[in-house]
Design a protein around this motif. Structure first.
Motif, short mmCIF file in Angstrom:
data_model
loop_
_atom_site.label_atom_id
_atom_site.label_comp_id
_atom_site.label_asym_id
_atom_site.label_seq_id
_atom_site.Cartn_x
_atom_site.Cartn_y
_atom_site.Cartn_z
N ARG A 7 -5.19 -39.43 23.82
CA ARG A 7 -3.98 -39.58 24.64
C ARG A 7 -3.94 -40.94 25.31
O ARG A 7 -2.87 -41.57 25.38
CB ARG A 7 -3.91 -38.46 25.68
CG ARG A 7 -3.56 -37.11 25.08
CD ARG A 7 -3.65 -35.99 26.11
NE ARG A 7 -3.20 -34.72 25.55
CZ ARG A 7 -3.40 -33.54 26.13
NH1 ARG A 7 -4.03 -33.48 27.30
NH2 ARG A 7 -2.96 -32.43 25.57
N CYS A 8 -5.08 -41.42 25.79
CA CYS A 8 -5.12 -42.74 26.43
C CYS A 8 -4.82 -43.85 25.43
O CYS A 8 -4.14 -44.83 25.76
CB CYS A 8 -6.48 -42.97 27.09
SG CYS A 8 -6.71 -42.07 28.64
N VAL A 9 -5.32 -43.72 24.21
CA VAL A 9 -5.06 -44.72 23.17
C VAL A 9 -3.56 -44.75 22.85
O VAL A 9 -2.96 -45.83 22.69
CB VAL A 9 -5.88 -44.42 21.91
CG1 VAL A 9 -5.39 -45.26 20.73
CG2 VAL A 9 -7.36 -44.69 22.16
N ARG A 10 -2.95 -43.59 22.77
CA ARG A 10 -1.52 -43.54 22.50
C ARG A 10 -0.72 -44.22 23.61
O ARG A 10 0.20 -44.99 23.34
CB ARG A 10 -1.06 -42.09 22.34
CG ARG A 10 0.43 -41.98 22.06
CD ARG A 10 0.86 -40.54 21.88
NE ARG A 10 2.30 -40.44 21.65
CZ ARG A 10 2.95 -39.29 21.48
NH1 ARG A 10 2.28 -38.15 21.50
NH2 ARG A 10 4.25 -39.29 21.29
N ILE A 11 -1.07 -43.93 24.86
CA ILE A 11 -0.39 -44.56 25.99
C ILE A 11 -0.58 -46.07 25.96
O ILE A 11 0.36 -46.84 26.15
CB ILE A 11 -0.92 -43.98 27.32
CG1 ILE A 11 -0.52 -42.51 27.46
CG2 ILE A 11 -0.38 -44.78 28.52
CD1 ILE A 11 -1.23 -41.77 28.59
N SER A 12 -1.82 -46.50 25.70
CA SER A 12 -2.12 -47.92 25.65
C SER A 12 -1.31 -48.62 24.56
O SER A 12 -0.76 -49.71 24.78
CB SER A 12 -3.62 -48.13 25.41
OG SER A 12 -3.93 -49.50 25.30
N ASN A 13 -1.20 -48.00 23.39
CA ASN A 13 -0.44 -48.59 22.29
C ASN A 13 1.05 -48.67 22.62
O ASN A 13 1.72 -49.66 22.31
CB ASN A 13 -0.65 -47.78 21.02
CG ASN A 13 -2.03 -47.95 20.44
OD1 ASN A 13 -2.73 -48.92 20.74
ND2 ASN A 13 -2.47 -47.00 19.62
#
Length: 205
Positions: free
Chosen positions: A108-114
């Protein structure tokens, strides 16, 4: 005791990482990532911000500390030209952080970061990547932001940041010359706002 802002000393790297981890332990990004046990969250965030501080040094960004005597009250990490290439050892440090956070939170954090990465401007700028302070030290964020702006102005560059701190922080930033650009809504309904500040030197010319 008087608050001072200065370049963060190498000797303060570990306690700066711990300060940032504590400052962001209840942040909106982590809330959107899901439930993570307290000690796992603290360990994950400490390793994450340790990596960020070391990458900042490696990429010749600038890390500022706000201090009162020997006490570190706040930290800001910024990158010139908005760039943050990650060396291999940076990914290694982040991988340890991911182990504590767990796969769901990481995904989820990777998706937000992207998603936030796609909102970034393409023109050269200083990116104010991370700003955190002690709970009992109000006004530190304002002091760090002004110090960072002075550094950006000396470089002749505009600034870009993301904030999830709410309307009051947006108003404070606007008083410092920032304007709203975009809004990104998290799965929890919380909003991350992106803001831009022109370089006064370039505007005047």
């Amino acid at each position: 005791m008087r608050l001072e802002t200065r370049d963060l000393a190498w000797s303060d790297t570990w306690r700066a990482a711990r300060l940032l981890a504590h400052a962001y332990r209840d942040g909106t990004i982590w809330a959107a990532a899901g439930t993570v046990a307290g000690w796992r969250k603290q360990a994950s965030l400490t390793l994450l911000y340790l990596a960020e501080l070391l990458i900042c040094r490696w990429e010749k960004g600038f890390a500022l500390g706000a201090v009162r005597g020997d006490r570190l009250d706040g930290v800001m990490i910024s990158y010139e030209h908005g760039e943050r290439p990650t060396p291999w050892w940076g990914w290694l440090l982040r991988s340890f952080s991911c182990l504590f956070a767990g796969p769901v939170a990481v995904a989820r954090c990777v998706r937000i970061s992207n998603d936030l990465e796609r909102l970034k401007p393409t023109e050269p700028h200083v990116w104010y990547a991370v700003l955190g302070r002690r709970d009992d030290s109000p006004g530190v964020g304002y002091a760090l932001l002004r110090a960072g702006q002075a550094r950006a102005d000396a470089l002749g560059l505009p600034g870009y940041l993301e904030t999830s701190a709410g309307e009051e922080q947006v108003r404070i930033n606007e008083l410092l010359g920032w304007t709203l650009r975009d809004e990104y809504v998290l799965r929890t309904g919380a909003v991350v706002r992106t803001m831009w500040r022109d370089c006064p030197v370039k505007v005047a010319s």
